[in-house]
Every structure is written in C-alpha cells, then in structure tokens.
Design an enzyme around this catalytic site. Structure first.
Site: not given
Length: 324
Positions: A136, A139-140
């Site tokens: 992701c 997300c990261d």
C-alpha cells in the site's frame, strides 16, 4: 456479553458495493445492518486520486468512501464497526458470528467483502513486511521521502502505486516480468513521462535483501526471465502491486466459486448458488473490478434481496396445525 440479533437484510462489507446496497436496501424499508469489516471503506480508502467516478473529475478515495458511508446512514442503514468471523448458510435464517461476540441472523444476506492484495509468496517478503515491504503506497509512501523504492507489477495497481511514490521517493524502479505493461494507456503515458521512474523489463523478483539489526529492506534481487541473469536493485522500500484476490474465505466452502475464489452469480443478477444469499463487487467480479461497477452490483444486490423477500412473504403458509 454475547447477544443475538435478527435482521431482514445483513450486508457484510463496506466498499462501493456494500454501501450502495445499503442505500437501496434502506430505501426499500428493509432496515439493513451493514458490518464494515477490518478495512472500512474497502480498497478505495488506500487509493489517492480517483478520476473515473462519474460526477467527480477527481476525488480522493477516502473522501469518496466517507461520503458513501454518510449517504447509507442518512438513508437509515445501521452501520456496525465489527467484522464477521464465520457464516452459516446451510439454513435460513442465515447466521453470522462476529468478533465482538454478537450473532446476527438474517432473512437475506448480501456479501460485499471485496478483494485483498496479492503477495509474491517469498519467505523474505514475509520477513520484511512492515519493515520495508508493503502492498500500500498510499499507506506507507510518506516514510520513503527522498529514498529509492521498487514497485513490482505491471497493471493499473502497480502504475498507480509507482506514480504516487514519485511524490516522495527520489527514484522509483518498476519491475515487470513482461516487456509491456497491462495498465491503461493514460496511466502508462504518465509513468513514461515521469523522470523519477525507471522500468526494469522482463524481470521477476527472486528475493528481498535486507538487514537483521535493525530489520529493514536494502534491496531486491530480480531475475531476467529470458536470460536468467540476476540484477540487484538497491532500495529501502519494496511495494508489491500484483493485483488482488477475492476475499471469499468466509464462504468458499459454502458457495460455488470459480477463477481462483470469485463467488459465482447467476448471469444478469447477484444471486449465488444459495437462494437468499447475494454477492456484489470485487468478490464476484474478475473482469472489470471498478468502483462504479461494484456500486452498480450493490444496487442490483439490494433489489434482488428485496424481490426475494417479497416473494418469500408471498408464499402460502403450508404449516399444518396439530390436531388436539
């Protein structure tokens, strides 16, 4: 304390299919209860710009899902922050057990559990998950500001992830096992025009390289699928973007599935192999896999459930009273 609740329509899943089903079921006065699952909002919550949702030239995925949730609530859907651990489809009413301990029984069930990211299945990939290996970028990606990262894949997911990562990383290497991408042409054009992106064609990831103390990724080892030659690419972040698999674990042994776990529905409907159980969205769709098609199937599922319940109520009661 464990409790049992009975509902007319239970919806499992909270992506575009689940929320749209909730809107239509609520409008039909079916008093639906929607259980959000482990990832409320589904895959769109880990997507940045959505450019193909009708009516919005550009909308952030998480924002779109917040709006859908609010719409479902406004229509009268009860939304529950919980996740289903098991279902029993062998008899009606259907039964769903949840992590909180609440048991739901339902006259009709709409499955909209979506799909989950696929992994390569490498031991080293598993070792470094959360320590440089991710599925992701949204997300990261922030954690790799100024760093070099690698993305594996060649479809829309991989190209979108790579483009997003260019906002943070100093260099993004896309590794694809073929000599051409499967992504939409508009995405390919953006990728090829981005000076931060380098593509390693005809290569397959063999291993993730990293340090043990502290645990972290230092690079990947890729093999040329034509020559067998090994290339090491240095990076501190490795993003796997090879697509998704249907989240059908709850029902794979109870409903008919195909193509690697996608739930089978009757042509032109969302009816599954069990009457009263309906499926919508990426759980069933191995062809289109778009937010708008998932929403459309959510609408279909709610209308199918409404029709099923109306026909069920119209059936004559054949129970014979006992003679005293």
């Amino acid at each position: 304390m464990a409790t049992t609740r009975h509902v007319k329509v239970l919806i499992i899943g909270s992506g575009p299919a689940g929320y749209t089903a909730a809107v239509y079921a609520a409008r039909a006065m079916l008093e639906p209860v929607l259980i959000q699952g482990l990832q409320p909002g589904g895959q769109l919550t880990i997507t940045t710009d959505v450019e193909n949702w009708p009516g919005d030239a550009t909308v952030l995925g998480p924002d779109l899902m917040v709006r859908m949730e609010a719409h479902a609530k406004e229509m009268g859907t009860e939304i529950v922050s919980d996740y289903v651990t098991s279902v029993d489809l062998s008899k009606r009413p259907f039964t769903a057990e949840t992590d909180s301990g609440t048991t739901y029984t339902a006259d009709a069930l709409i499955l909209a559990t979506g799909a989950q990211a696929k992994w390569l299945g490498l031991p080293s990939e598993e070792k470094f998950k959360g320590f440089g290996v991710s599925a992701c970028a949204t997300c990261d990606g922030f954690f790799y500001r100024g760093a070099e990262v690698v993305v594996a894949g060649g479809g829309n997911t991989a190209v979108e992830e790579a483009l997003f990562l260019t906002k943070f990383a100093s260099k993004v290497t896309l590794i694809h096992r073929r000599d051409e991408l499967r992504a939409e042409k508009i995405l390919q054009n953006r990728l090829f025009a981005n000076p931060k992106v380098e593509i390693l064609w005809d290569h397959q990831i063999e291993d993730v390289i990293g340090a043990a103390e502290p645990l972290g990724v230092e690079g990947v080892r890729a093999r040329n699928v034509k020559t067998g030659e090994i290339t090491e690419v240095r990076c501190t972040g490795f993003f796997v973007a090879i697509g998704h698999a249907p989240a059908s674990e709850l029902v794979k042994d109870q409903l008919e599935t195909h193509n690697g776990g996608y739930v089978v529905v009757k042509p032109g409907s969302t009816e599954t192999s069990i009457p009263g159980v309906f499926a919508a969205g990426d759980l069933t769709d191995h062809v289109y896999r778009q937010a708008v098609t998932s929403a459309g199937m959510g609408c279909m599922a709610a209308l199918d459930a409404q029709r099923f319940l109306e026909e069920d109520l119209a059936q004559p009661d054949t129970t014979v009273a006992a003679i005293a």
